[in-house]
Design a protein around this motif. Structure first.
Motif, PDB file in Angstrom:
ATOM      1  N   ARG A   4       0.859  -1.189   0.000  1.00 32.06           N
ATOM      2  CA  ARG A   4       0.000   0.000   0.000  1.00 32.06           C
ATOM      3  C   ARG A   4       0.893   1.236   0.000  1.00 32.06           C
ATOM      4  NH1 ARG A   4      -5.335  -0.762   1.305  1.00 32.06           N
ATOM      5  NH2 ARG A   4      -5.489   1.275   2.284  1.00 32.06           N
ATOM      6  N   THR A   5       0.381   2.350  -0.489  1.00 33.19           N
ATOM      7  CA  THR A   5       1.163   3.568  -0.628  1.00 33.19           C
ATOM      8  C   THR A   5       0.937   4.505   0.548  1.00 33.19           C
ATOM      9  OG1 THR A   5       0.988   3.404  -3.023  1.00 33.19           O
ATOM     10  CG2 THR A   5       1.621   5.534  -2.133  1.00 33.19           C
ATOM     11  N   ALA A   6       2.037   4.947   1.151  1.00 32.34           N
ATOM     12  CA  ALA A   6       2.002   5.984   2.189  1.00 32.34           C
ATOM     13  C   ALA A   6       2.501   7.268   1.548  1.00 32.34           C
ATOM     14  CB  ALA A   6       2.876   5.596   3.367  1.00 32.34           C
ATOM     15  N   LYS A   7       1.635   8.285   1.493  1.00 28.41           N
ATOM     16  CA  LYS A   7       1.973   9.532   0.806  1.00 28.41           C
ATOM     17  C   LYS A   7       2.921  10.411   1.615  1.00 28.41           C
ATOM     18  CE  LYS A   7      -0.858   9.306  -2.807  1.00 28.41           C
ATOM     19  NZ  LYS A   7      -0.479   9.406  -4.167  1.00 28.41           N
ATOM     20  N   ARG A   8       2.771  10.424   2.938  1.00 27.04           N
ATOM     21  CA  ARG A   8       3.616  11.270   3.789  1.00 27.04           C
ATOM     22  C   ARG A   8       4.108  10.436   4.974  1.00 27.04           C
ATOM     23  NH1 ARG A   8       0.541  16.018   5.822  1.00 27.04           N
ATOM     24  NH2 ARG A   8       2.571  16.734   6.486  1.00 27.04           N
ATOM     25  N   LEU A   9       5.392  10.171   4.968  1.00 23.58           N
ATOM     26  CA  LEU A   9       6.014   9.365   5.993  1.00 23.58           C
ATOM     27  C   LEU A   9       7.271  10.107   6.448  1.00 23.58           C
ATOM     28  CD1 LEU A   9       5.615   6.516   7.236  1.00 23.58           C
ATOM     29  CD2 LEU A   9       7.153   5.677   5.477  1.00 23.58           C
ATOM     30  N   ALA A  10       7.385  10.397   7.737  1.00 27.78           N
ATOM     31  CA  ALA A  10       8.528  11.149   8.258  1.00 27.78           C
ATOM     32  C   ALA A  10       9.452  10.219   9.030  1.00 27.78           C
ATOM     33  CB  ALA A  10       8.040  12.275   9.161  1.00 27.78           C
ATOM     34  N   MET A  11      10.757  10.426   8.838  1.00 24.51           N
ATOM     35  CA  MET A  11      11.760   9.640   9.562  1.00 24.51           C
ATOM     36  C   MET A  11      13.096  10.358   9.470  1.00 24.51           C
ATOM     37  SD  MET A  11      12.422   6.552   6.878  1.00 24.51           S
ATOM     38  CE  MET A  11      10.851   6.614   6.063  1.00 24.51           C
ATOM     39  N   THR A  12      14.040   9.942  10.293  1.00 21.25           N
ATOM     40  CA  THR A  12      15.379  10.508  10.231  1.00 21.25           C
ATOM     41  C   THR A  12      16.172   9.820   9.124  1.00 21.25           C
ATOM     42  OG1 THR A  12      16.116   8.945  11.909  1.00 21.25           O
ATOM     43  CG2 THR A  12      15.425  11.129  12.676  1.00 21.25           C
ATOM     44  N   HIS A  13      17.307  10.419   8.776  1.00 18.74           N
ATOM     45  CA  HIS A  13      18.101   9.868   7.680  1.00 18.74           C
ATOM     46  C   HIS A  13      18.706   8.515   8.008  1.00 18.74           C
ATOM     47  CE1 HIS A  13      17.914  13.000   4.663  1.00 18.74           C
ATOM     48  NE2 HIS A  13      17.968  13.884   5.646  1.00 18.74           N
ATOM     49  N   ASP A  14      19.049   8.269   9.289  1.00 19.23           N
ATOM     50  CA  ASP A  14      19.604   6.956   9.617  1.00 19.23           C
ATOM     51  C   ASP A  14      18.566   5.852   9.439  1.00 19.23           C
ATOM     52  OD1 ASP A  14      18.227   8.012  11.783  1.00 19.23           O
ATOM     53  OD2 ASP A  14      19.459   6.996  13.273  1.00 19.23           O
ATOM     54  N   LEU A  15      17.303   6.123   9.781  1.00 20.21           N
ATOM     55  CA  LEU A  15      16.244   5.133   9.530  1.00 20.21           C
ATOM     56  C   LEU A  15      16.003   4.972   8.032  1.00 20.21           C
ATOM     57  CD1 LEU A  15      13.644   6.014  12.308  1.00 20.21           C
ATOM     58  CD2 LEU A  15      15.141   4.036  12.204  1.00 20.21           C
TER      59      LEU A  15
ATOM     60  N   SER B 139      10.172  -6.237   8.844  1.00 19.22           N
ATOM     61  CA  SER B 139      10.747  -5.578  10.009  1.00 19.22           C
ATOM     62  C   SER B 139       9.608  -5.141  10.912  1.00 19.22           C
ATOM     63  CB  SER B 139      11.559  -4.351   9.593  1.00 19.22           C
ATOM     64  OG  SER B 139      12.613  -4.707   8.744  1.00 19.22           O
ATOM     65  N   ARG B 140       9.870  -5.098  12.193  1.00 20.90           N
ATOM     66  CA  ARG B 140       8.881  -4.520  13.105  1.00 20.90           C
ATOM     67  C   ARG B 140       9.111  -3.013  13.107  1.00 20.90           C
ATOM     68  NH1 ARG B 140       6.819  -7.223  18.346  1.00 20.90           N
ATOM     69  NH2 ARG B 140       5.802  -8.315  16.639  1.00 20.90           N
ATOM     70  N   VAL B 141       8.061  -2.270  12.775  1.00 21.34           N
ATOM     71  CA  VAL B 141       8.158  -0.819  12.684  1.00 21.34           C
ATOM     72  C   VAL B 141       7.158  -0.203  13.657  1.00 21.34           C
ATOM     73  CG1 VAL B 141       8.030   1.174  11.143  1.00 21.34           C
ATOM     74  CG2 VAL B 141       8.805  -1.012  10.250  1.00 21.34           C
ATOM     75  N   TRP B 142       7.638   0.739  14.473  1.00 19.49           N
ATOM     76  CA  TRP B 142       6.785   1.466  15.408  1.00 19.49           C
ATOM     77  C   TRP B 142       6.442   2.803  14.779  1.00 19.49           C
ATOM     78  CZ3 TRP B 142      10.599  -1.792  17.010  1.00 19.49           C
ATOM     79  CH2 TRP B 142      10.260  -2.737  17.980  1.00 19.49           C
ATOM     80  N   PHE B 143       5.148   3.113  14.734  1.00 21.10           N
ATOM     81  CA  PHE B 143       4.669   4.338  14.103  1.00 21.10           C
ATOM     82  C   PHE B 143       4.074   5.281  15.152  1.00 21.10           C
ATOM     83  CE2 PHE B 143       4.448   1.222  10.689  1.00 21.10           C
ATOM     84  CZ  PHE B 143       5.051   1.912   9.650  1.00 21.10           C
ATOM     85  N   TYR B 144       4.266   6.559  14.915  1.00 24.09           N
ATOM     86  CA  TYR B 144       3.697   7.620  15.751  1.00 24.09           C
ATOM     87  C   TYR B 144       2.877   8.502  14.828  1.00 24.09           C
ATOM     88  CZ  TYR B 144       3.895  12.269  17.965  1.00 24.09           C
ATOM     89  OH  TYR B 144       3.602  13.515  18.451  1.00 24.09           O
ATOM     90  N   ALA B 145       1.563   8.524  15.029  1.00 24.51           N
ATOM     91  CA  ALA B 145       0.663   9.351  14.220  1.00 24.51           C
ATOM     92  C   ALA B 145       0.270  10.566  15.058  1.00 24.51           C
ATOM     93  CB  ALA B 145      -0.567   8.558  13.815  1.00 24.51           C
ATOM     94  N   PRO B 146       0.897  11.743  14.817  1.00 25.17           N
ATOM     95  CA  PRO B 146       0.638  12.903  15.666  1.00 25.17           C
ATOM     96  C   PRO B 146      -0.751  13.511  15.490  1.00 25.17           C
ATOM     97  CG  PRO B 146       2.263  13.434  13.978  1.00 25.17           C
ATOM     98  CD  PRO B 146       1.920  11.992  13.827  1.00 25.17           C
ATOM     99  N   GLY B 147      -1.452  13.179  14.434  1.00 23.92           N
ATOM    100  CA  GLY B 147      -2.768  13.767  14.202  1.00 23.92           C
ATOM    101  C   GLY B 147      -2.644  15.128  13.532  1.00 23.92           C
ATOM    102  N   PHE B 148      -3.745  15.855  13.460  1.00 22.56           N
ATOM    103  CA  PHE B 148      -3.798  17.195  12.859  1.00 22.56           C
ATOM    104  C   PHE B 148      -3.259  17.202  11.434  1.00 22.56           C
ATOM    105  CE2 PHE B 148      -3.325  18.088  17.456  1.00 22.56           C
ATOM    106  CZ  PHE B 148      -4.584  18.625  17.655  1.00 22.56           C
ATOM    107  N   ASN B 149      -3.525  16.137  10.682  1.00 22.04           N
ATOM    108  CA  ASN B 149      -3.141  16.040   9.273  1.00 22.04           C
ATOM    109  C   ASN B 149      -1.631  16.136   9.070  1.00 22.04           C
ATOM    110  OD1 ASN B 149      -3.819  15.548   6.646  1.00 22.04           O
ATOM    111  ND2 ASN B 149      -4.302  17.662   6.154  1.00 22.04           N
ATOM    112  N   LYS B 150      -0.849  15.665  10.038  1.00 25.83           N
ATOM    113  CA  LYS B 150       0.606  15.652   9.922  1.00 25.83           C
ATOM    114  C   LYS B 150       1.056  14.301   9.380  1.00 25.83           C
ATOM    115  CE  LYS B 150       1.684  18.988  13.476  1.00 25.83           C
ATOM    116  NZ  LYS B 150       2.486  19.256  14.670  1.00 25.83           N
ATOM    117  N   ALA B 151       2.303  14.252   8.957  1.00 25.12           N
ATOM    118  CA  ALA B 151       2.854  13.028   8.383  1.00 25.12           C
ATOM    119  C   ALA B 151       2.979  11.934   9.440  1.00 25.12           C
ATOM    120  CB  ALA B 151       4.230  13.317   7.781  1.00 25.12           C
ATOM    121  N   LEU B 152       2.776  10.702   9.005  1.00 17.79           N
ATOM    122  CA  LEU B 152       2.979   9.535   9.859  1.00 17.79           C
ATOM    123  C   LEU B 152       4.480   9.398  10.107  1.00 17.79           C
ATOM    124  CD1 LEU B 152       1.596   7.013  11.153  1.00 17.79           C
ATOM    125  CD2 LEU B 152       2.089   5.839   9.006  1.00 17.79           C
ATOM    126  N   VAL B 153       4.873   9.226  11.369  1.00 15.33           N
ATOM    127  CA  VAL B 153       6.284   9.207  11.748  1.00 15.33           C
ATOM    128  C   VAL B 153       6.710   7.782  12.081  1.00 15.33           C
ATOM    129  CG1 VAL B 153       7.988  10.085  13.391  1.00 15.33           C
ATOM    130  CG2 VAL B 153       6.104  11.552  12.671  1.00 15.33           C
TER     131      VAL B 153
END
Length: 196
Positions: A31-42, A55-69
């Motif tokens: 599936r396509t994720a349009k906005r995904l935020a992460m650091t360069h090492d990740l 891989s096991r990936v932990w996601f943080y969804a801040p809400g307010f139409n921000k990118a999934l982290v």
């Protein structure tokens, strides 16, 4: 409301779309994720990771139409090796965001309440200005305290990844529509011409 969850997935086709905020597009489990935020090492780890292994990936969804982290990644087969997103729980960023929230709240209070408070006191501005200063300082300090509390809570959540619940990425991704291959289109057109 922010959400914290993990899922076992395959992240592929990472492409950077915003260089200033480290935002990417990716395919997660097809599936396509349009906005995904992460650091360069990740980002570099996911680009070099085994494409077939989950891989096991932990996601943080801040809400307010921000990118999934992406908060952390544990490579397949490595139970004790977890790569964390240090930008989320950085003490420096936490302090800067707290100060910025307090200053913006202080300034917004002055901008929004200056005219009503000073017009309420009329020509006697000596009494209106101290009230305005007191209100703006209290509101600025209150917003800074709430911001600091929120970022401290997020920092504590980052240190307790094992307590995060399993979640579903469907609300944060879109189904990928298969694009017909050009060769298939040419073959179909040729078949139609033969039939005619």
């Amino acid at each position: 409301m922010p959400k914290f969850f993990y899922t076992d997935c395959v992240v592929t086709d990472l492409k950077q779309i915003d260089f200033h905020r480290d935002e990417f597009t990716a395919r997660i489990n097809g599936r396509t994720a349009k906005r995904l935020a992460m650091t360069h090492d990740l980002y570099h780890h996911l680009m070099g990771a085994d494409r077939s292994g989950k891989s096991r990936v932990w996601f943080y969804a801040p809400g307010f139409n921000k990118a999934l982290v992406i908060a952390a990644v544990r490579p397949a087969g490595q139970e004790h090796n977890v790569l964390r997103n240090r930008a989320i729980s950085s003490p420096y960023k936490m302090i800067v965001r707290t100060l910025l929230a307090g200053v913006l709240a202080w300034f917004a209070t002055w901008a929004l309440l200056a005219v009503p408070v000073l017009s309420w006191y009329g020509a006697n501005a000596q009494k209106g200005v101290p009230l305005l200063e007191t209100l703006s300082l209290q509101i600025g300090a209150g917003v800074a305290f709430l911001s600091f509390s929120y970022w401290l809570w997020v920092r504590l959540k980052m240190h307790r990844l094992q307590r995060w619940p399993s979640g579903d990425l469907t609300p944060y991704t879109q189904a990928t529509v298969p694009i017909p291959d050009a060769a298939l289109q040419v073959t179909a057109k040729a078949a139609e011409e033969l039939v005619d």
